[in-house]
Design an enzyme around this catalytic site. Structure first.
Site, PDB file in Angstrom:
ATOM      1  N   TYR A  97     -22.071  12.213   9.906  1.00  0.00           N
ATOM      2  CA  TYR A  97     -23.327  12.934   9.638  1.00  0.00           C
ATOM      3  C   TYR A  97     -24.496  12.278  10.385  1.00  0.00           C
ATOM      4  CZ  TYR A  97     -26.849  15.375   6.761  1.00  0.00           C
ATOM      5  OH  TYR A  97     -27.902  16.150   6.327  1.00  0.00           O
ATOM      6  N   SER A 132     -32.334  15.705   9.885  1.00  0.00           N
ATOM      7  CA  SER A 132     -32.306  14.979   8.605  1.00  0.00           C
ATOM      8  C   SER A 132     -33.027  13.656   8.821  1.00  0.00           C
ATOM      9  CB  SER A 132     -30.845  14.690   8.224  1.00  0.00           C
ATOM     10  OG  SER A 132     -30.771  13.748   7.170  1.00  0.00           O
TER      11      SER A 132
HETATM   12  P1  NAD Z   1     -25.960  23.850   1.592  1.00  0.00           P
HETATM   13  O1  NAD Z   1     -24.570  23.350   1.392  1.00  0.00           O
HETATM   14  O2  NAD Z   1     -26.722  24.351   0.411  1.00  0.00           O
HETATM   15  O3  NAD Z   1     -25.973  24.976   2.702  1.00  0.00           O
HETATM   16  C1  NAD Z   1     -25.258  24.838   3.898  1.00  0.00           C
HETATM   17  C2  NAD Z   1     -25.121  26.181   4.548  1.00  0.00           C
HETATM   18  O4  NAD Z   1     -24.315  26.036   5.712  1.00  0.00           O
HETATM   19  C3  NAD Z   1     -24.423  27.214   3.646  1.00  0.00           C
HETATM   20  O5  NAD Z   1     -24.997  28.480   3.843  1.00  0.00           O
HETATM   21  C4  NAD Z   1     -22.997  27.178   4.178  1.00  0.00           C
HETATM   22  O6  NAD Z   1     -22.287  28.388   3.942  1.00  0.00           O
HETATM   23  C5  NAD Z   1     -23.259  26.985   5.659  1.00  0.00           C
HETATM   24  N1  NAD Z   1     -22.087  26.516   6.378  1.00  0.00           N
HETATM   25  C6  NAD Z   1     -21.323  25.430   6.149  1.00  0.00           C
HETATM   26  N2  NAD Z   1     -20.302  25.384   7.020  1.00  0.00           N
HETATM   27  C7  NAD Z   1     -20.426  26.477   7.822  1.00  0.00           C
HETATM   28  C8  NAD Z   1     -19.686  26.999   8.907  1.00  0.00           C
HETATM   29  N3  NAD Z   1     -18.578  26.387   9.363  1.00  0.00           N
HETATM   30  N4  NAD Z   1     -20.120  28.130   9.496  1.00  0.00           N
HETATM   31  C9  NAD Z   1     -21.206  28.775   9.030  1.00  0.00           C
HETATM   32  N5  NAD Z   1     -21.959  28.323   8.013  1.00  0.00           N
HETATM   33  C10 NAD Z   1     -21.563  27.189   7.418  1.00  0.00           C
HETATM   34  O7  NAD Z   1     -26.737  22.657   2.310  1.00  0.00           O
HETATM   35  P2  NAD Z   1     -28.292  22.339   2.513  1.00  0.00           P
HETATM   36  O8  NAD Z   1     -28.583  21.126   1.724  1.00  0.00           O
HETATM   37  O9  NAD Z   1     -29.129  23.530   2.324  1.00  0.00           O
HETATM   38  O10 NAD Z   1     -28.273  21.881   4.035  1.00  0.00           O
HETATM   39  C11 NAD Z   1     -28.766  22.664   5.083  1.00  0.00           C
HETATM   40  C12 NAD Z   1     -29.060  21.769   6.273  1.00  0.00           C
HETATM   41  O11 NAD Z   1     -30.068  20.833   5.925  1.00  0.00           O
HETATM   42  C13 NAD Z   1     -27.849  20.958   6.756  1.00  0.00           C
HETATM   43  O12 NAD Z   1     -27.838  20.880   8.152  1.00  0.00           O
HETATM   44  C14 NAD Z   1     -28.124  19.593   6.156  1.00  0.00           C
HETATM   45  O13 NAD Z   1     -27.510  18.569   6.895  1.00  0.00           O
HETATM   46  C15 NAD Z   1     -29.631  19.544   6.255  1.00  0.00           C
HETATM   47  N6  NAD Z   1     -30.239  18.572   5.340  1.00  0.00           N
HETATM   48  C16 NAD Z   1     -30.070  18.706   3.995  1.00  0.00           C
HETATM   49  C17 NAD Z   1     -30.659  17.773   3.166  1.00  0.00           C
HETATM   50  C18 NAD Z   1     -30.547  17.839   1.688  1.00  0.00           C
HETATM   51  O14 NAD Z   1     -30.931  16.885   1.018  1.00  0.00           O
HETATM   52  N7  NAD Z   1     -30.055  18.929   1.110  1.00  0.00           N
HETATM   53  C19 NAD Z   1     -31.400  16.702   3.706  1.00  0.00           C
HETATM   54  C20 NAD Z   1     -31.536  16.617   5.084  1.00  0.00           C
HETATM   55  C21 NAD Z   1     -30.948  17.559   5.902  1.00  0.00           C
END
Ligand code: NAD
Length: 263
Positions: free
Chosen positions: A158, A145
């Site tokens: 985080y 991130s």
């Molecule tokens: P999201 O909530 O849409 O998806 C998260 C995924 O992780 C889902 O499939 C969920 O079921 C899974 N998950 C959560 N806990 C779990 C567990 N204990 N075991 C197995 N699976 C689990 O989130 P996203 O925004 O798509 O985020 C995905 C990644 O990208 C994360 O690591 C997040 O930190 C990172 N990220 C997101 C953003 C953003 O703005 N959305 C920005 C930077 C980084």
């Protein structure tokens, strides 16, 4: 680009939603067999699994492994290797968020975020690396991130976990640098996914603002281009990191955040 991915097997953690789903879809489209992982409604996940397999003509499996459970992570990798023959591409993407001042941060949330956002990356890499070494090729992409590079208030767990992911990425990259295995991190800014929609709600409460004002004044305040990052762009970058053009790219933490960390 597609040629190196075709016939490979990719495991994408947290791929039932958001960025992970976009990445899994693009890897399947490029011809990789895919192991989906994540939480959600079983019938919905099965429909997703079947539709990806049918649409792209590749094997698609699902593992319900909980990324906070090291033994389930090891089992997920072993099952993928047994049933699909390999884990050539590992995308560590599963992640959760919790927003609270550090002195009010629930201890259990701290432990859970460190486990899912950081330790799961270690456990999955630890399990998948021997197979990559024995086959002589591998790609590890950790979805960190912008918060792996800079901090924001109220996100202690985080930010700590994502900085840890960047450190782990560099260490693994150095350990395998002489092989054809690379390990990189992608550092997205805000991508409109269910995770961010939850943050908008939480931040609205923390700041006492409407959700519209949080998007404009809090969330995208740190992103100079004032646009959310597209989940598909993260998938495109994963494909690039899996391509021969990226053979010499390893140990990087690539910002994809509209200029956020340039400040
Ligand atoms: P999201 O909530 O849409 O998806 C998260 C995924 O992780 C889902 O499939 C969920 O079921 C899974 N998950 C959560 N806990 C779990 C567990 N204990 N075991 C197995 N699976 C689990 O989130 P996203 O925004 O798509 O985020 C995905 C990644 O990208 C994360 O690591 C997040 O930190 C990172 N990220 C997101 C953003 C953003 O703005 N959305 C920005 C930077 C980084």
């Amino acid at each position: 680009m597609i040629q190196t991915i075709q016939g490979k097997v990719a495991l994408v953690t947290g791929s039932t939603s958001g960025i992970g789903l976009a990445v899994a879809r693009q890897l399947a489209q490029a011809g990789a067999g895919v192991v989906l992982n994540g939480l959600g409604d079983a019938a919905q996940i099965e429909r997703l699994r079947a539709s990806l397999a049918e649409e792209y003509g590749v094997p698609v499996r699902y593992s319900g492994a909980d990324m906070s459970r090291p033994e389930q992570i090891a089992e997920m990798v072993a099952t993928a290797e047994r049933e699909l023959g390999a884990v050539d591409i590992l995308v560590n993407n599963a992640g959760i968020q919790h927003v609270a001042p550090v002195d009010e941060f629930p201890q259990a949330k701290w432990e859970q975020i460190l486990a899912i956002n950081l330790s799961s990356n270690f456990h999955a890499i630890r399990a998948a690396l021997p197979g990559m070494k024995s086959r002589g090729w591998g790609r590890i992409v950790n979805i960190a991130s912008a918060h792996g590079l800079v901090a924001s208030p109220f996100k202690s767990a985080y930010v700590a976990a994502k900085h840890g992911v960047v450190g782990l990425t560099k260490t693994v990259a150095l350990e395998v640098a002489e092989s054809a295995i690379t390990c990189n991190a992608i550092c997205p800014g805000y991508v409109k996914t269910p995770l961010v929609e939850g943050q908008v709600r939480d931040q609205a409460k923390a700041h006492g603002l409407s959700e519209e004002r949080v998007v404009r004044e809090v969330i995208l305040a740190s992103q100079p281009n004032k646009r959310f990052v597209e989940a598909q762009a993260i998938g495109d970058i994963v494909l690039f990191l899996c391509s021969p053009a990226a053979d010499a790219i390893t140990g990087i933490a690539l910002p994809v955040e509209g200029g956020w960390t340039a400040r």
